[in-house]
Design an enzyme around this catalytic site. Sequence first.
Site, PDB file in Angstrom:
ATOM      1  N   SER A 146       0.838  -1.197   0.000  1.00 49.75           N
ATOM      2  CA  SER A 146       0.000   0.000   0.000  1.00 49.75           C
ATOM      3  C   SER A 146       0.868   1.241   0.000  1.00 49.75           C
ATOM      4  O   SER A 146       2.000   1.229   0.503  1.00 49.75           O
ATOM      5  CB  SER A 146      -0.905   0.020   1.238  1.00 49.75           C
ATOM      6  OG  SER A 146      -1.555   1.265   1.382  1.00 49.75           O
ATOM      7  N   TYR A 161      -1.576  -0.891  10.215  1.00 47.53           N
ATOM      8  CA  TYR A 161      -1.740  -1.241   8.797  1.00 47.53           C
ATOM      9  C   TYR A 161      -0.503  -0.845   8.001  1.00 47.53           C
ATOM     10  O   TYR A 161       0.015  -1.640   7.194  1.00 47.53           O
ATOM     11  CB  TYR A 161      -2.972  -0.537   8.241  1.00 47.53           C
ATOM     12  CG  TYR A 161      -3.206  -0.750   6.773  1.00 47.53           C
ATOM     13  CD1 TYR A 161      -3.694  -1.960   6.291  1.00 47.53           C
ATOM     14  CD2 TYR A 161      -2.961   0.276   5.854  1.00 47.53           C
ATOM     15  CE1 TYR A 161      -3.921  -2.150   4.936  1.00 47.53           C
ATOM     16  CE2 TYR A 161      -3.189   0.094   4.503  1.00 47.53           C
ATOM     17  CZ  TYR A 161      -3.668  -1.119   4.048  1.00 47.53           C
ATOM     18  OH  TYR A 161      -3.892  -1.308   2.696  1.00 47.53           O
TER      19      TYR A 161
END
Length: 255
Positions: A146, A161
């Site tokens: 990401s 995350y």
Amino acid sequence: MASEHTPRTAVVTGAGSRRGIGRATAHALAAAGYHIAVLDLDKEAAEDTAREVAARHGVQALGLAADVTDADAVDAAITQTEAGLPPIGALVNNAGITSPTRFLDVTPTEWDTIFEVNVRGSYLVTHRVATGMAERGFGRIVFLSSVSAERGGGVFGGVAYSAAKAALLGFAKALSRELGPAGVTVNSVAPGLIDTDITQGKLDEDRKAAMIADIPVRRIGSVDDVADVIAFLSRPESGYLTGVTYDINGGSHLH
């Protein structure tokens, strides 16, 4: 795959969501000639993706229930894939979960859960299929990281995350060195703001407009934008690309 006649299967984890990157990737890989195994926690969703992919592209497809954090479940799903489809030639580690929780509020349980799904899940599936790839002398492994891993959150993902997705970048780079001599490439994609079920409804219109204004191409990415890059990395012809990270963010994060 058009330049090769060897039938191969691509395993895509977390590909049950109708508007997700995983399902779009399954379609892109099937269009490139791969047979498809869809692994998802939701068995019905996995089977729905498999039916859709098989009908649209004329390939074989299996939809299998699998919790990627459970080694026995992963082994069972891959064993079923190996029994019912051609040899596994590609793996897309797409299964993952996000969390916006701020670091000062995140609990040890939530932190561990984020790493269990994103990192342990990728480890278990990759570990299960990599030996066969190396023995056959061909493999294409792609990790879904990401932009949060590279810029440090800032959209939907908090510290847990971002840390988990950053771990995948190191995982992929180190694994690319180890498996390269066996004909297996290992790469990552790092999507930015993508229009999926995860982002749907979570942005008010003002914030959405401000974010789009900061993206050079002036739009949110689509799942196909990501899937097309994954399919490119999964081609036999892409064998000289390994250990790299492709940023798919419309130019919003340049480095």
